[in-house]
Design an enzyme around this catalytic site. Structure first.
Site, PDB file in Angstrom:
ATOM      1  N   GLU A  72      44.673  42.567  30.290  1.00 41.75           N
ATOM      2  CA  GLU A  72      44.900  43.990  30.509  1.00 41.75           C
ATOM      3  C   GLU A  72      43.612  44.747  30.824  1.00 41.75           C
ATOM      4  OE1 GLU A  72      47.507  45.850  30.744  1.00 41.75           O
ATOM      5  OE2 GLU A  72      49.094  44.444  30.211  1.00 41.75           O
ATOM      6  N   SER A  73      42.569  44.532  30.037  1.00 36.09           N
ATOM      7  CA  SER A  73      41.374  45.366  30.168  1.00 36.09           C
ATOM      8  C   SER A  73      40.068  44.592  30.202  1.00 36.09           C
ATOM      9  CB  SER A  73      41.311  46.359  28.990  1.00 36.09           C
ATOM     10  OG  SER A  73      41.117  45.649  27.766  1.00 36.09           O
TER      11      SER A  73
END
Length: 279
Positions: free
Chosen positions: A141-142
């Site tokens: 995700e990040s």
């Protein structure tokens, strides 16, 4: 399941210093402004300021490229010009302003991997999800950037959309503790919703439950399917690193299936998210 993550010591492979502020463009579309960078083993350390302690570590393979930050530097406030007062004119009495307590500026700390591991372990124990599975989601995700904000508005380590964060009771998605807690809680809800079908749960996390309902399973989106495969592959990699004997067991199972299954058999279903993600 209170267990601490153990990280091997990395040997510094190379050092690359940026002469001016640069942007690290990640594969998920986010970018991180930094003053200088340093490659340490399999991660790249991005220094957010001149201080040696203000940095974040991103897996090097999650960084697509580096660019020069062309944004102009912030303007420094200038003091107002001094106004002369004639000698024959007495300056007007200035009443002191009432004391006002300045509002605290909320800044989110840059977590080291040990502190992040404690947050992930705690959330995994509370919601009965394997911490390695949570880490795989965060990586996809990040890239472990607690300040990441996507073009669509998803925020923080687990990239919570504002509406989802509000439903989960997360008031500040850039707070690592609140973000991980909310994201892990949401993962647990999705796993229960789809009877612990990991692929469907991840598809709903990426594309939304409405799309999973619309297509009665994983949507035919390349991004979503690649997202699911990347998380499962990373989760399996972590498990094999912790217990290499699992690889031998998996190879024997695969050999057994290929021997007994017909030639047109479909691929095996994705592995579950560890024993913690099952009933």
């Amino acid at each position: 399941m209170a267990r601490s993550l153990q990280f091997a010591a990395f040997v510094i492979a190379a050092v690359s210093l940026a002469q001016a502020a640069d942007l690290a463009v990640l594969r998920n579309g986010n970018s991180i402004r930094h003053e200088r960078r340093q490659v340490v083993g399999a991660v790249t350390r991005l220094y957010l300021s001149d201080s040696a302690s203000g940095y974040i570590e991103i897996p090097t393979n999650e960084i697509q490229r580096f660019e020069v930050d062309t944004a102009p530097p912030p303007l420094k406030p200038q003091a107002p010009p001094a106004v002369g007062v004639p000698q024959f004119q007495q300056p007007a009495a200035v009443m002191p302003k009432p004391a006002v307590r300045p509002q605290a500026v909320v800044t989110q700390p840059v977590l080291d991997r040990a502190s992040l591991g404690k947050l992930v372990n705690g959330a995994g124990e509370r919601h009965q999800i394997d911490p390695d599975f949570i880490n795989s989601v965060i990586r996809a995700e990040s890239g472990f950037n607690s300040r990441a904000v996507s073009k669509k508005g998803a925020q923080g380590l687990m990239q919570l959309m504002p509406q989802t964060a509000s439903q989960l009771g997360v008031t500040n998605s850039l707070d690592p503790n609140a973000n991980i807690e909310g994201g892990t809680k949401y993962l647990r809800e999705l796993l229960e919703k789809y009877n612990f079908d990991v692929a469907k749960a991840l598809a709903a996390y990426n594309a939304g439950p409405r799309r999973v309902q619309q297509y009665k399973g994983v949507p035919p989106y390349y991004e979503t399917r690649a997202y699911i495969a990347r998380i499962i592959r990373d989760f399996n990699r972590q498990k094999l690193a912790e217990n290499p004997s699992l690889g031998l067991k998996q190879a024997k199972r695969s050999q057994h299936r290929s021997t007994n299954a017909p030639s047109n058999a479909s691929a095996a279903s994705p592995p579950q998210a560890g024993t913690r993600a099952s009933r």
